[in-house]
Design a protein around this motif. Sequence first.
Motif, PDB file in Angstrom:
ATOM      1  N   ASN A  60       1.298  -0.992  -0.329  1.00  0.00           N
ATOM      2  CA  ASN A  60      -0.101  -0.076  -0.051  1.00  0.00           C
ATOM      3  C   ASN A  60       1.350   1.578   0.242  1.00  0.00           C
ATOM      4  N   VAL A  61       0.894   1.797  -1.775  1.00  0.00           N
ATOM      5  CA  VAL A  61       1.893   3.299  -1.570  1.00  0.00           C
ATOM      6  C   VAL A  61       1.702   4.117  -0.417  1.00  0.00           C
ATOM      7  N   ARG A  62       0.104   4.006  -0.835  1.00  0.00           N
ATOM      8  CA  ARG A  62      -0.774   5.241  -0.259  1.00  0.00           C
ATOM      9  C   ARG A  62      -0.341   5.780   1.640  1.00  0.00           C
ATOM     10  N   ALA A  63      -0.424   4.813   1.875  1.00  0.00           N
ATOM     11  CA  ALA A  63      -0.546   4.319   3.156  1.00  0.00           C
ATOM     12  C   ALA A  63       1.322   3.956   3.340  1.00  0.00           C
ATOM     13  N   TRP A  64       1.958   4.327   3.121  1.00  0.00           N
ATOM     14  CA  TRP A  64       3.633   4.053   3.077  1.00  0.00           C
ATOM     15  C   TRP A  64       3.672   5.979   3.018  1.00  0.00           C
ATOM     16  N   LEU A  65       2.584   6.230   2.054  1.00  0.00           N
ATOM     17  CA  LEU A  65       3.571   7.608   2.194  1.00  0.00           C
ATOM     18  C   LEU A  65       3.116   8.488   3.664  1.00  0.00           C
ATOM     19  N   LEU A  66       1.592   8.311   3.951  1.00  0.00           N
ATOM     20  CA  LEU A  66       1.170   8.877   4.946  1.00  0.00           C
ATOM     21  C   LEU A  66       1.667   8.827   6.423  1.00  0.00           C
ATOM     22  N   THR A  67       2.797   7.771   5.991  1.00  0.00           N
ATOM     23  CA  THR A  67       3.029   7.087   7.146  1.00  0.00           C
ATOM     24  C   THR A  67       4.357   8.482   7.595  1.00  0.00           C
ATOM     25  N   ILE A  68       5.491   7.969   6.139  1.00  0.00           N
ATOM     26  CA  ILE A  68       6.240   9.686   6.307  1.00  0.00           C
ATOM     27  C   ILE A  68       6.018  10.597   6.634  1.00  0.00           C
ATOM     28  N   LEU A  69       4.819  11.217   5.732  1.00  0.00           N
ATOM     29  CA  LEU A  69       4.014  12.537   6.175  1.00  0.00           C
ATOM     30  C   LEU A  69       3.959  12.705   7.757  1.00  0.00           C
ATOM     31  N   ARG A  70       2.941  11.610   8.322  1.00  0.00           N
ATOM     32  CA  ARG A  70       3.713  11.300   9.801  1.00  0.00           C
ATOM     33  C   ARG A  70       4.264  11.732  10.261  1.00  0.00           C
ATOM     34  N   ASN A  71       5.091  10.570   9.870  1.00  0.00           N
ATOM     35  CA  ASN A  71       6.327  11.323  10.999  1.00  0.00           C
ATOM     36  C   ASN A  71       7.178  12.745  10.382  1.00  0.00           C
ATOM     37  N   THR A  72       7.719  12.829   9.760  1.00  0.00           N
ATOM     38  CA  THR A  72       7.856  13.889   9.805  1.00  0.00           C
ATOM     39  C   THR A  72       7.240  15.666   9.938  1.00  0.00           C
TER      40      THR A  72
END
Lengths: 188, 86
Positions: A60-72
């Motif tokens: 799930n690339v969307r979830a992966w990107l949003l996890t990076i977004l959230r951590n950042t």
Amino acid sequence: MPQTADEKRSAFEREALPHLDTVYRVALRFTGEPAKAQDLVQDTMLKAFRSWHRYETGTNVRAWLLTILRNTFINEYRKEKQRGPTVDISTAETFSLFDKVQEEDPEGRFFDQIIDDEVLQAVDDLPDEFRETLVLSDMEGMTYQEIADVTGAPVGTVKSRLFRARRALQRRLYDYAVEMGYIKRRSP
Amino acid sequence: MTAEPRRLECTEVVENLYGYLDEELTAEVKAAVRAHISQCPDCFDHCQFERAFLRFLEARSRAQNAPPELKKRIFEQILLDRTRDA
């Protein structure tokens, strides 16, 4: 087999970049400001590109990107955020908008009269963990499991946060609609 | 033969309405909620109302797409990037 730089770039463009609008919308709700949201998205996408070799194709690339977004956001942006939440979540569970408007407007037609800015401001004023859950679910259509994956909270917590966030938002929008004269206040 | 769905009280249906609309219920509970809603006008109206609320929320955020200049900046950024985060 390791990808060449060109292969990596084209895979990233093909798989990750189509989610840019989602990443931007979530960033807007996290930061509350377009300029900050743009910086956050840019940082997120660069980090994602640099760690693209860690992304497993087909997951799930969307979830992966949003996890990076959230951590950042949590590590680098949250402390800068000026506004604190103003929506009280503690008593939200007992509020039912349907009960309030059932007789006057059971189809919720007054929703159409509420302007976008008022809705988004009400979302922005939710406490962080409730706002992120509501945004990922109701604005981006993620499942409880996907939200649990992004936020690190158990599915049961996601469910209960979502319930309370929706009820808190309804109460806020009810107060607004009454104030604007779209509906009449109904005593409890 | 299909088993009869479990009978639910209105309060249980209201508790499960979001799970129902989010398509997050087990098949058994979903069937029970559906059976109740089809026979209880109040819960049917409540369900329609919450559905309208969720559609309204979704619609209000969809208009906000990433600005073209941000897309351009990100394209340029990854085109020029030579760093690999090991």
